[in-house]
Scaffold this active site. Structure first.
Site, PDB file in Angstrom:
ATOM      1  CB  THR A   1      -0.900  -0.001   1.255  1.00 43.77           C
ATOM      2  OG1 THR A   1      -1.663  -1.206   1.256  1.00 43.77           O
ATOM      3  CG2 THR A   1      -1.825   1.194   1.270  1.00 43.77           C
TER       4      THR A   1
ATOM      5  CG  ASN B   1     -16.746   1.252  17.918  1.00 41.86           C
ATOM      6  OD1 ASN B   1     -17.493   0.270  17.903  1.00 41.86           O
ATOM      7  ND2 ASN B   1     -15.446   1.157  17.704  1.00 41.86           N
TER       8      ASN B   1
ATOM      9  CB  CYS C   1     -33.031  16.632   8.086  1.00 40.10           C
ATOM     10  SG  CYS C   1     -34.803  16.775   7.898  1.00 40.10           S
TER      11      CYS C   1
ATOM     12  CE  LYS D   1     -33.486  16.584  -1.298  1.00 36.21           C
ATOM     13  NZ  LYS D   1     -33.412  15.285  -0.701  1.00 36.21           N
TER      14      LYS D   1
END
Ligand SMILES: NC(=O)c1ccc[n+]([C@@H]2O[C@H](COP(=O)([O-])OP(=O)(O)OC[C@H]3O[C@@H](n4cnc5c(N)ncnc54)[C@H](O)[C@@H]3O)[C@@H](O)[C@H]2O)c1
Length: 438
Positions: free
Chosen positions: A124, A225, A268, A324
């Site tokens: 990587t 988590n 929202c 949007k």
């Protein structure tokens, strides 16, 4: 095929054993003589379910052997897979010394041969490394040119430790990044036995995919988590919540929301994230990820602002004001925030959004405008063409389909900052077409 595997750690050993299982002739190398000896005795130097048996069978069938001599490995192979470690330095940067060393060794050995060869990075590395670090070393020390008979690829490894043999034979995808088209032909053939979808990309795209994958996996774990911490503090069973959450493959576990563009907004997402963070704070629970999400989102607006300021343009046309297309909801639209900031900096603005007609807005939407942006009405224009004609720089704020032909034409004569990326043929669109994160 005849394959050399450089580095017999987790990735190298699994790759070598699995390719030998597929019928290829594999030679593995490592600077660690113990690992080499272990393989030659028929054992795996790493503990992984199923790999010991594969190594034993492959060594017995004489399809796999190992050596500490890189030149020997090169002289016995057509493809070299680089699987050495790329560990973190103290400051978080990537230690490329093992990669440089092994590429130098491979390059010198390649200088002794004239046969066609493909070098494949599996370790990587950050975008640009294969082209800017590996390529020049290969050419410089081998005396050969990348191209006709020397190919260079980056093919990331997607195996998970503990399930790596299974993942090798059933990967989620195969990605072959190529120095230039055609460089990945030998690798494509090498992995042709796998049924996974194949993507042939540039080197840099393939390198970036690996980081996107791992960053996303880390993000998912932390998301789960943090949400779990919150649920526990509120006495809610987080696993039952996430069972329902994961069931939604339309919006949650799906490609939705995963294309780089502009900040989120609307009535929202910002409100609900703030409420979550605030509520957790009351329970002395830090929500670092969600806090960072809100901060990062604000910075995305700032990036758009910075782009406009750096452009030198003064007359700015904004196409789309609602967060949007198809809605007239301007509450917390990050485009409204951008327009506000630009206005404050003295830019000359005109705005078109066919779904937002100030006269028709009612209720909380109207109140929002009256409170936050009372002067907005004066900036709104009825004609899209007028906005384009009056502007030096156009900002595309949402995906209203009527923008596409107009913006495409406008690109001939003016710059466009497209926050939603209306078009995929970016290379065709020339120097006037920009985004802030694509
Ligand atoms: N472990 C994984 O699950 C995993 C998955 C995908 C990608 N990767 C990436 O693959 C790369 C290798 O990871 P790993 O976990 O197998 O590392 P590792 O540390 O287990 O193995 C690396 C091996 O390379 C050997 N080596 C170093 N220099 C060498 C040289 N000049 N010639 C030959 N061998 C040399 C080392 O002795 C070692 O045995 C890393 O870049 C890692 O980020 C790892």
């Amino acid at each position: 095929m005849k394959v050399g595997v450089f580095g017999l750690g987790y990735v190298g050993t699994v790759t070598a054993a699995c390719l030998a299982r597929e019928g290829h002739q594999v030679i593995g190398t490592d600077i660690n003589a113990d690992k080499v000896e272990t393989v030659n005795r028929g054992y795996s130097p790493v503990l992984e379910d199923g790999v010991d048996r594969l190594v034993r069978d492959a060594v017995r069938l004489e399809r796999l052997r190992a050596t500490t001599d890189q030149a020997e490995a090169i002289s016995s192979s057509d493809v070299s897979l680089i699987c050495v470690g790329t560990p973190s330095r103290e400051n978080g940067s990537l230690d490329l010394d093992p990669v440089r060393t092994v590429v130098e060794q491979i390059a010198k050995a390649l200088g002794q041969r004239r046969e066609p060869h493909t070098v494949v990075m599996r370790s990587t590395v950050l975008p640009g490394t294969t082209r800017e670090v590996v390529g020049p070393v290969l050419e410089g020390l081998s005396g050969r040119r990348l191209g006709a008979d020397l190919n260079l690829c980056f093919t990331p490894e997607f195996l998970r430790e503990g399930a790596s043999v299974r993942d090798f034979f059933d990967p989620p995808k195969t990605v072959i990044g190529e120095w230039a088209p055609g460089h990945g032909d030998a690798v494509a053939e090498l992995f042709s036995g796998l049924s996974a979808p194949l993507f042939r990309t540039t080197l840099e795209e393939a390198e970036s995919v690996k980081y996107a994958d791992n960053a996303f996996h880390a993000l998912k774990i932390t998301f789960a988590n943090e949400l779990g911490n919150f649920c526990k503090a509120r006495g809610v069973d987080s696993h039952r919540v996430m069972d329902v959450f994961c069931h939604d493959t339309k919006l949650n576990l799906s490609p939705a929301y995963l294309k780089p563009g502009y900040a989120f907004g609307g009535s929202c997402l910002p409100k609900d994230l703030r409420a979550l963070v605030y509520d957790a704070r009351q329970a002395d629970l830090p929500m670092r990820l969600f806090e960072a999400v809100l901060r990062s989102n604000e910075e995305q607006v700032q990036r758009a602002l910075d782009f406009v300021r750096a452009s030198g343009a003064r007359r700015i046309g904004v196409l789309g004001l609602a967060f949007k297309a198809g809605t007239d909801d301007l509450r917390e639209s990050p485009l409204v925030e951008l327009v506000e900031s630009l206005l404050g900096k003295g830019f000359d603005l005109s705005v078109f959004d066919r779904h937002v007609s100030i006269g028709q807005l009612v209720g909380s939407n109207r109140q929002y405008i009256d409170r936050e942006i009372p002067h907005l009405a004066q900036l709104m224009r009825e004609s899209l063409e007028d906005v384009v004609a009056d502007s030096e720089l156009l900002i595309v704020g949402n995906r209203d389909p009527i923008f596409e032909p107009v913006v495409r034409d406008a690109l001939a004569s003016r710059r466009v900052l497209d926050l939603v990326r209306l078009f995929d043929d970016v290379e065709e669109l020339g120097e006037n077409y920009h985004g802030i994160c694509w």
